[in-house]
Design an enzyme around this catalytic site. Structure first.
Site, PDB file in Angstrom:
ATOM      1  N   THR A 123       0.851  -1.186   0.000  1.00  0.00           N
ATOM      2  CA  THR A 123       0.000   0.000   0.000  1.00  0.00           C
ATOM      3  C   THR A 123       0.893   1.245   0.000  1.00  0.00           C
ATOM      4  O   THR A 123       2.101   1.156  -0.178  1.00  0.00           O
ATOM      5  CB  THR A 123      -0.914   0.023   1.243  1.00  0.00           C
ATOM      6  N   ARG A 124       0.276   2.413   0.229  1.00  0.00           N
ATOM      7  CA  ARG A 124       1.050   3.644   0.353  1.00  0.00           C
ATOM      8  C   ARG A 124       1.517   3.897   1.787  1.00  0.00           C
ATOM      9  O   ARG A 124       2.019   4.985   2.094  1.00  0.00           O
ATOM     10  CB  ARG A 124       0.221   4.838  -0.145  1.00  0.00           C
ATOM     11  N   LYS A 125       1.386   2.906   2.650  1.00  0.00           N
ATOM     12  CA  LYS A 125       1.919   3.016   4.011  1.00  0.00           C
ATOM     13  C   LYS A 125       3.411   2.709   3.950  1.00  0.00           C
ATOM     14  O   LYS A 125       3.851   1.584   4.208  1.00  0.00           O
ATOM     15  CB  LYS A 125       1.192   2.067   4.956  1.00  0.00           C
ATOM     16  N   THR A 126       4.171   3.725   3.567  1.00  0.00           N
ATOM     17  CA  THR A 126       5.611   3.575   3.358  1.00  0.00           C
ATOM     18  C   THR A 126       6.346   4.640   4.161  1.00  0.00           C
ATOM     19  O   THR A 126       5.742   5.606   4.646  1.00  0.00           O
ATOM     20  CB  THR A 126       5.958   3.734   1.873  1.00  0.00           C
TER      21      THR A 126
END
Length: 274
Positions: A123-126
């Protein structure tokens, strides 16, 4: 990796008065970088960028995605002792972090493959500033990178729906989107998923649903003759511990923030050998 990125990382690590790396005599040395635990390899390109910047010679028989065993050598190095020491921590940090993500991803892909051909995506949880590297590590582990940024795909999330409603949000997105962009809609119930499908969404993302609810929603969508090109994705609270049940639901994609934020670093070390 761009030169300005390399120099930004170096500025953070070396500071303004690097005594430790220049304390030793400057001479040509040989060194190896090896893993101290089993892992899936990622981060080779980032390591090579640092070696090239410092003018170090390196050799490797590895490629990203290789499964390594404890003690396997990743790189052999030759060059200035000062340069090896300056590159050491940055290279090991990238390798340790990215190998950890690739290893976690490979584990999850292997679990899912026992039950279906579902894609395992991140996901964009980076980590801010490290997204492209972390997503490339997911790819090395056999996963799908999902969106690299908001411009890749138009995702209509719960807050969009609260402000506009599903149908109006999809209609507006369709008018503004390039022909190259897909429209994805986050649905928190089977009813919302069906509404989104009928309104023309390309991807339905079932958010925070239990496996049984996902199965019922997938069956509802199939009974309703949704377009064959539509992708069904599930996300929210999924990790290696509960992945098996989601892999059996019949969805096309399982997206997991945990591929990145629940990965532990792999222990990688550099040793001077001559």
């Amino acid at each position: 990796m761009f030169i300005h990125e390399i120099e930004s990382f170096l500025e953070e690590d070396l500071g303004y008065n690097d005594i430790s790396c220049t304390l030793v005599p400057e001479k040509l040395i040989d060194a190896i970088i090896f893993t101290k635990e089993d892992c899936t390899l990622a981060g080779l390109d980032e390591a090579k960028a640092f070696f090239d910047y410092f003018g170090l010679q390196y050799g490797t028989d590895c490629v990203n995605g290789d499964r390594l065993s404890k003690g396997d050598v990743i790189f052999s190095l030759h060059g200035s002792s000062h340069s090896v020491l300056r590159a050491e921590r940055l290279v090991l940090n990238f390798l340790g972090h990215l190998c950890g993500i690739a290893t976690n991803t490979r584990r999850c892909v292997d679990i899912a493959r026992q039950y279906s051909d579902v894609r395992i995506a991140c996901t964009r949880k980076t980590t801010p500033g490290l997204r492209k590297y972390e997503k490339m590590a997911v790819i090395a582990g056999g996963g799908d990178p999902h969106r690299f940024g908001l411009s890749d795909t138009i995702m209509i999330k719960d807050n969009h729906v609260k402000l506009m409603g599903i149908e109006d949000a999809i209609m507006s997105a369709g008018k503004k989107a390039s022909f190259t962009q897909k429209v994805e809609v986050e649905a928190e119930s089977a009813e919302d998923a069906l509404r989104a499908a009928k309104a023309g969404a390309d991807i339905i993302m079932l958010d925070n649903m239990e496996p049984g609810e996902v199965i019922d929603t997938v069956e509802l969508l199939k009974r309703s003759s949704v377009p064959g090109h539509m992708v069904i994705e599930v996300s929210g609270g999924i990790n290696a511990d509960n992945l098996e049940e989601y892999a059996k639901t019949g969805v096309d994609v399982i997206s997991m923030g945990s591929l990145i934020h629940r990965s532990h670093w792999i222990d990688v070390s550099l040793e001077i050998i001559r």
